[in-house]
Design an enzyme around this catalytic site. Sequence first.
Site, short mmCIF file in Angstrom:
data_model
loop_
_atom_site.label_atom_id
_atom_site.label_comp_id
_atom_site.label_asym_id
_atom_site.label_seq_id
_atom_site.Cartn_x
_atom_site.Cartn_y
_atom_site.Cartn_z
N TYR A 1 13.28 -9.13 24.36
CA TYR A 1 13.69 -7.74 24.59
C TYR A 1 12.67 -6.79 23.98
CZ TYR A 1 16.59 -3.51 24.21
OH TYR A 1 17.09 -2.23 24.27
N GLY B 1 19.87 1.46 37.65
CA GLY B 1 20.74 0.91 36.61
C GLY B 1 21.84 1.89 36.26
N ASP C 1 17.54 -2.33 43.71
CA ASP C 1 17.19 -3.42 42.81
C ASP C 1 15.79 -3.16 42.28
OD1 ASP C 1 16.37 -5.80 41.59
OD2 ASP C 1 17.47 -7.05 43.02
N ILE C 2 15.65 -3.05 40.97
CA ILE C 2 14.36 -2.68 40.39
C ILE C 2 13.28 -3.72 40.67
CG2 ILE C 2 14.66 -3.76 38.12
CD1 ILE C 2 13.46 -1.12 36.98
N GLY D 1 25.26 0.87 34.47
CA GLY D 1 25.20 0.18 33.18
C GLY D 1 25.75 1.02 32.05
N GLN D 2 25.56 0.52 30.82
CA GLN D 2 26.14 1.13 29.63
C GLN D 2 25.68 2.57 29.44
OE1 GLN D 2 25.27 -1.04 26.03
NE2 GLN D 2 26.75 0.07 24.82
N LYS E 1 9.83 -4.15 25.67
CA LYS E 1 9.82 -2.73 25.34
C LYS E 1 8.43 -2.27 24.88
CE LYS E 1 14.03 -1.68 26.40
NZ LYS E 1 14.25 -0.85 27.62
#
Length: 323
Positions: free
Chosen positions: A143, A8, A54-55, A11-12, A147
């Site tokens: 989400y 990833g 790709d995870i 990503g952000q 987590k």
Amino acid sequence: MKNILVIGATGQIGSELTMKLRGIYGNSNVVCGYIPGAEPHGALLESGPAEIVDITNPEQISATVKKYNIDTIYNLAALLSAVAEARPQLAWKIGVGGLYNCLEISREHGCALFTPSSIGSFGASTPHVKTPQDTIQRPDTIYGVTKVTGELLSDYYARRFGVDTRSVRFPGLISYTTLPGGGTTDYAVDIYYAAVKGETFKCPLKPGTFMDMMYMPDALRAAVEIMEADPARLIHRNSFNIASMSFDPEIIYNKIREHIPEFRMEYELDPLRQKIADSWPDSLDDTCARQEWDWAPEYDLEAMTRDMILNLRKKLLVPEPAL
């Protein structure tokens, strides 16, 4: 010297963390793992190795780990809160199925594994002010469910198989480098862009909606420091509360107006984001992180605001106001 794979990485968080890790451990020792459609560009591509990872594809992860002799994995693949609500099945596949792939590969190859958690792992029944390290976690979003599952699964692999799993619960993250990606706390990034561009900001959350926030440089440092921490000191592993600042829309708006007095904000509420925000903590108690690996933030709201405005003016080519 570590050999690190960042999954990833475009990503952000990943795009900035990958560059920070390369600065610490060497460009060639940090692999940028990305998926088609989210290819690295610029310095992220040019400064070091990059691989399609790709995870949800354990064979790809394993092949990259073997190719580069990886000993540390940063697993940053996830759908952020508001986006995940629209695609819960995919959020589970990436957040839990992908984590399982990383845990198994870490077990097989002896890798240390970092998988961030979030303030989204808490829910409406959690104490909202100075949320304790160890407390009830009954999130209302997919989400958050992923987590919490990730925290428990990572702790299980540490106890059962000796995998060196570590994690922090990120607050909302604010950065001038990467654009928001569909998170509930993203308004605290968007508001700076609007202010610097001279636009009226449409705030999606109501006044009095407090949430924990953190400036990206502190978050990146936390991700490095937890993985470098002495394991003999760690009582907790997955996942540590870390904190820096807590504010509501009115507080950040007024802070920005100290620097840009003409800035204006209006409320245009987003019911989904408001519902999610109301279920999250107002502030976190990060005592355990401070005691177990010497965590301490460097930025408060004033320091972050000065830095955000300065750097966004450069990025957006907005001149400094005349004195």
